[in-house]
Design a protein around this motif. Structure first.
Motif, mmCIF file in Angstrom:
data_model
loop_
_atom_site.group_PDB
_atom_site.id
_atom_site.type_symbol
_atom_site.label_atom_id
_atom_site.label_comp_id
_atom_site.label_asym_id
_atom_site.label_seq_id
_atom_site.Cartn_x
_atom_site.Cartn_y
_atom_site.Cartn_z
ATOM 1 N N GLU A 1 43.718 45.061 34.430
ATOM 2 C CA GLU A 1 42.631 44.091 34.561
ATOM 3 C C GLU A 1 41.293 44.811 34.675
ATOM 4 N N PRO A 2 40.284 44.306 33.973
ATOM 5 C CA PRO A 2 38.966 44.941 34.070
ATOM 6 C C PRO A 2 38.348 44.753 35.449
ATOM 7 N N MET A 3 37.521 45.705 35.835
ATOM 8 C CA MET A 3 36.825 45.631 37.119
ATOM 9 C C MET A 3 35.359 45.324 36.857
ATOM 10 N N GLN A 4 34.811 44.423 37.649
ATOM 11 C CA GLN A 4 33.407 44.074 37.504
ATOM 12 C C GLN A 4 32.538 45.093 38.233
ATOM 13 N N ILE A 5 31.323 45.234 37.742
ATOM 14 C CA ILE A 5 30.401 46.214 38.311
ATOM 15 C C ILE A 5 30.207 45.990 39.799
ATOM 16 N N ARG A 6 30.002 44.753 40.196
ATOM 17 C CA ARG A 6 29.738 44.503 41.623
ATOM 18 C C ARG A 6 30.953 44.849 42.487
ATOM 19 N N GLN A 7 32.149 44.694 41.931
ATOM 20 C CA GLN A 7 33.374 45.036 42.656
ATOM 21 C C GLN A 7 33.459 46.562 42.861
ATOM 22 N N ILE A 8 33.212 47.322 41.801
ATOM 23 C CA ILE A 8 33.247 48.788 41.897
ATOM 24 C C ILE A 8 32.140 49.268 42.829
ATOM 25 N N ALA A 9 30.951 48.710 42.654
ATOM 26 C CA ALA A 9 29.796 49.110 43.459
ATOM 27 C C ALA A 9 30.044 48.866 44.945
ATOM 28 N N ALA A 10 30.635 47.732 45.270
ATOM 29 C CA ALA A 10 30.911 47.417 46.670
ATOM 30 C C ALA A 10 31.965 48.359 47.254
ATOM 31 N N GLN A 11 32.995 48.648 46.494
ATOM 32 C CA GLN A 11 34.074 49.523 46.971
ATOM 33 C C GLN A 11 33.593 50.946 47.197
ATOM 34 N N GLN A 12 32.695 51.420 46.329
ATOM 35 C CA GLN A 12 32.271 52.821 46.384
ATOM 36 C C GLN A 12 30.845 53.009 46.896
ATOM 37 N N ASN A 13 30.208 51.921 47.300
ATOM 38 C CA ASN A 13 28.847 51.977 47.844
ATOM 39 C C ASN A 13 27.860 52.625 46.855
ATOM 40 N N LEU B 1 24.887 51.841 38.639
ATOM 41 C CA LEU B 1 26.257 51.875 38.126
ATOM 42 C C LEU B 1 26.319 51.275 36.730
ATOM 43 N N GLU B 2 25.557 50.233 36.512
ATOM 44 C CA GLU B 2 25.507 49.604 35.190
ATOM 45 C C GLU B 2 25.057 50.608 34.121
ATOM 46 N N GLN B 3 24.045 51.400 34.438
ATOM 47 C CA GLN B 3 23.563 52.420 33.502
ATOM 48 C C GLN B 3 24.617 53.508 33.277
ATOM 49 N N LEU B 4 25.263 53.933 34.348
ATOM 50 C CA LEU B 4 26.285 54.974 34.229
ATOM 51 C C LEU B 4 27.458 54.509 33.371
ATOM 52 N N LEU B 5 27.896 53.276 33.602
ATOM 53 C CA LEU B 5 29.024 52.751 32.834
ATOM 54 C C LEU B 5 28.661 52.574 31.362
ATOM 55 N N LYS C 1 36.375 36.820 32.944
ATOM 56 C CA LYS C 1 37.228 37.793 33.627
ATOM 57 C C LYS C 1 37.005 39.186 33.053
ATOM 58 N N GLY C 2 35.805 39.393 32.532
ATOM 59 C CA GLY C 2 35.470 40.671 31.910
ATOM 60 C C GLY C 2 35.081 41.718 32.922
ATOM 61 N N GLY C 3 34.778 42.868 32.398
ATOM 62 C CA GLY C 3 34.384 43.996 33.237
ATOM 63 C C GLY C 3 34.636 45.285 32.491
ATOM 64 N N TYR C 4 34.922 46.332 33.234
ATOM 65 C CA TYR C 4 35.142 47.649 32.649
ATOM 66 C C TYR C 4 36.546 48.150 32.948
ATOM 67 N N LEU C 5 37.090 48.870 31.969
ATOM 68 C CA LEU C 5 38.408 49.502 32.089
ATOM 69 C C LEU C 5 38.310 50.923 31.559
ATOM 70 N N LEU C 6 39.225 51.770 31.979
ATOM 71 C CA LEU C 6 39.314 53.088 31.363
ATOM 72 C C LEU C 6 39.765 52.897 29.926
ATOM 73 N N SER C 7 39.219 53.673 29.022
ATOM 74 C CA SER C 7 39.564 53.514 27.612
ATOM 75 C C SER C 7 40.903 54.167 27.268
ATOM 76 N N ARG C 8 41.375 55.051 28.136
ATOM 77 C CA ARG C 8 42.684 55.685 27.949
ATOM 78 C C ARG C 8 43.266 56.008 29.326
ATOM 79 N N GLU C 9 44.452 56.521 29.344
ATOM 80 C CA GLU C 9 45.144 56.798 30.595
ATOM 81 C C GLU C 9 44.341 57.785 31.452
ATOM 82 N N PRO C 10 44.397 57.617 32.786
ATOM 83 C CA PRO C 10 43.622 58.496 33.671
ATOM 84 C C PRO C 10 44.017 59.971 33.555
#
Length: 145
Positions: free
Chosen positions: A25-37, A43-47, A63-72
């Motif tokens: 599932e994709p992660m939204q910017i605000r979700q990542i930002a909140a988790q990692q402060n 973060l939007e620019q970095l992504l 339900k969009g957002g960002y995902l890794l493009s390949r396996e970690p």
């Protein structure tokens, strides 16, 4: 050498996305930002930079957002840092005999240091970061009776 704020924030965001990789599932910017402060706008620019480099992909919609493009385990820390910092360590193309000897010696040592750093960063992947975080979290868990 010091890890830039830009690279640190990007690695933290990717660590968060790597942790959720299995869900698909994709992660939204605000979700990542909140988790990692991390500041949302930064973060939007970095992504966006990571997306252009093919490290992450974006998905539109409610339900969009960002995902890794390949396996970690296929994304090295060196790839991430090179993408953000534009690092490219190659031997100087100017022949040593045109430089003064002192400058050539300094360049030689700097090249060796950069190659060593690149070697370490190439060795580790996002998966390694996720595993290190998980093992440290398990050590931090304390049981009380």
């Amino acid at each position: 050498m010091e890890l830039s704020c830009k690279s640190e924030y990007a690695l933290l965001a990717l660590l968060e996305m790597g942790t959720h990789y299995e869900s698909g599932e994709p992660m939204q910017i605000r979700q990542i930002a909140a988790q990692q402060n991390i500041p949302d706008r930064y973060l939007e620019q970095l992504l966006a930079t990571l997306r252009r480099a093919g490290i992450v992909k974006s998905q539109r919609g409610s339900k969009g957002g960002y995902l890794l493009s390949r396996e970690p385990w296929k994304i090295t820390l060196l790839q991430v840092i090179e993408c953000l910092e534009g690092l490219d360590v190659r031997p100087c193309e100017e022949p040593i005999n045109r430089k003064n000897l002192d400058s050539a010696v300094v360049d030689e040592i700097w090249l060796e240091a950069c190659q060593a750093a690149n070697s370490v960063l190439q060795k580790y992947t996002l998966q390694d970061l996720c595993e290190k975080r998980n093992s440290r979290q398990q050590l931090d868990v304390m049981y009380y009776i």
